[in-house]
Design an enzyme around this catalytic site. Structure first.
Site, PDB file in Angstrom:
ATOM      1  N   SER A 120      47.295  40.629  38.517  1.00 40.35           N
ATOM      2  CA  SER A 120      47.032  39.611  37.491  1.00 40.35           C
ATOM      3  C   SER A 120      46.222  40.204  36.348  1.00 40.35           C
ATOM      4  O   SER A 120      45.432  41.142  36.540  1.00 40.35           O
ATOM      5  CB  SER A 120      46.243  38.448  38.102  1.00 40.35           C
ATOM      6  OG  SER A 120      45.872  37.499  37.120  1.00 40.35           O
ATOM      7  N   TYR A 138      39.336  35.667  43.815  1.00 39.88           N
ATOM      8  CA  TYR A 138      40.662  35.868  43.225  1.00 39.88           C
ATOM      9  C   TYR A 138      40.646  37.073  42.291  1.00 39.88           C
ATOM     10  O   TYR A 138      41.479  37.984  42.404  1.00 39.88           O
ATOM     11  CB  TYR A 138      41.123  34.620  42.472  1.00 39.88           C
ATOM     12  CG  TYR A 138      42.515  34.775  41.908  1.00 39.88           C
ATOM     13  CD1 TYR A 138      43.633  34.578  42.716  1.00 39.88           C
ATOM     14  CD2 TYR A 138      42.708  35.147  40.577  1.00 39.88           C
ATOM     15  CE1 TYR A 138      44.911  34.750  42.217  1.00 39.88           C
ATOM     16  CE2 TYR A 138      43.992  35.321  40.073  1.00 39.88           C
ATOM     17  CZ  TYR A 138      45.084  35.117  40.889  1.00 39.88           C
ATOM     18  OH  TYR A 138      46.349  35.299  40.388  1.00 39.88           O
TER      19      TYR A 138
END
Length: 267
Positions: A142, A155
């Site tokens: 990401s 995350y």
């Protein structure tokens, strides 16, 4: 026992979003596909649709890759596949809330899924690929891997792990015939943010990309044997540049996103 001679691709998190698009693109290019996800009904429907549309073998493997036993079972399956030419490690999820307030069990599941499962599946796929001197491993990380964000601690940290894992592994695999890509999308139209509840709140419309564009850029870069890190979309290439060298320029966007992520929702 299959008699197919087509190359085989395994895609995790294949029942929706980026994983589903990968499955359709790879099936269209002549790959048999082995799809991994938790939702048996959706996965079976995807397999039937892929076989009908492209005439390939599409097999469902129901597994929860935040569970140790399921990680081991999927890894064993990878080791047994002599036709495996591509692994797309896409399964993942996000949460909201601080480390203090977020569900501890959910945070542990995230660590197993993003870190342990990523490593164990790659480790299982590598021996066959190295023997055949042919293979592609794509790990979906990401843009968040460059951005420490309150309310998003594990995350962001696990996505940074995935990106660095791929970058380091690519050095180990030089001249082996096996290539690695860390796919680092920004905000993408999938169910990922919907599952967070108002997960798109505070994010401007210009910041979103469709999942098919993300996958198409990833596969094009892989086919060209391009750089290890793939950031789809010029806007996100710019955002990554700013996150690395001028993070203050994204201050207002990061603050809006921070306020939303600090709200706790059930996991």
């Amino acid at each position: 026992m299959t008699t197919s001679t087509r190359p085989l691709a395994m895609i995790t998190g294949a029942s929706s979003g980026i994983g589903r698009v990968f499955a359709h693109r790879l099936a269209a290019s002549g790959h048999d596909v082995l799809l991994v996800a938790r939702d048996a009904a959706r996965l079976d429907a995807e397999c039937a649709a892929l076989h009908a549309a492209h005439g390939v073998e599409a097999t469902a493997l129901i597994a929860d890759l935040s569970d140790d036993a399921d990680i081991a079972r999927v890894a064993d399956r990878l080791r047994s596949e002599s036709r495996l030419t591509m692994l797309v490690s896409n399964a993942g999820f996000g949460t909201r809330g601080t480390i203090e307030t977020a569900d501890p069990a959910g945070q542990s599941r995230m660590l197993r899924l993003h870190v342990q499962a990523t490593h164990e599946l790659v480790h299982a796929a590598l021996p066959g690929m190295l023997t055949r001197r042919n293979g592609t491993i794509i790990v979906v990380a990401s843009v968040a891997s460059w951005s420490p964000t309150a309310g998003n601690v594990n995350y962001n940290a696990t996505k940074a792990y995935q990106r660095m894992y791929c970058e380091a592994l690519a050095h180990e695999l030089e001249e082996t015939g096996v290539q690695v890509q860390a796919l680092c999308p920004g905000f993408t139209y999938t169910e990922f943010h919907d599952r967070l509840g108002n997960g798109r709140k505070g994010i401007p419309g210009w910041a979103w990309l469709p999942a098919d564009r993300v996958v198409d850029e990833s596969l094009a870069q892989a086919r060209a044997r391009g750089p290890v890190v793939c950031v789809p979309g010029k806007r996100f290439k710019l955002i990554v540049f700013l996150l690395k060298y001028a993070p203050w320029m994204l201050g207002s966007l990061r603050q809006r996103y921070r306020r939303d992520r600090l709200k706790v929702t059930p996991e």
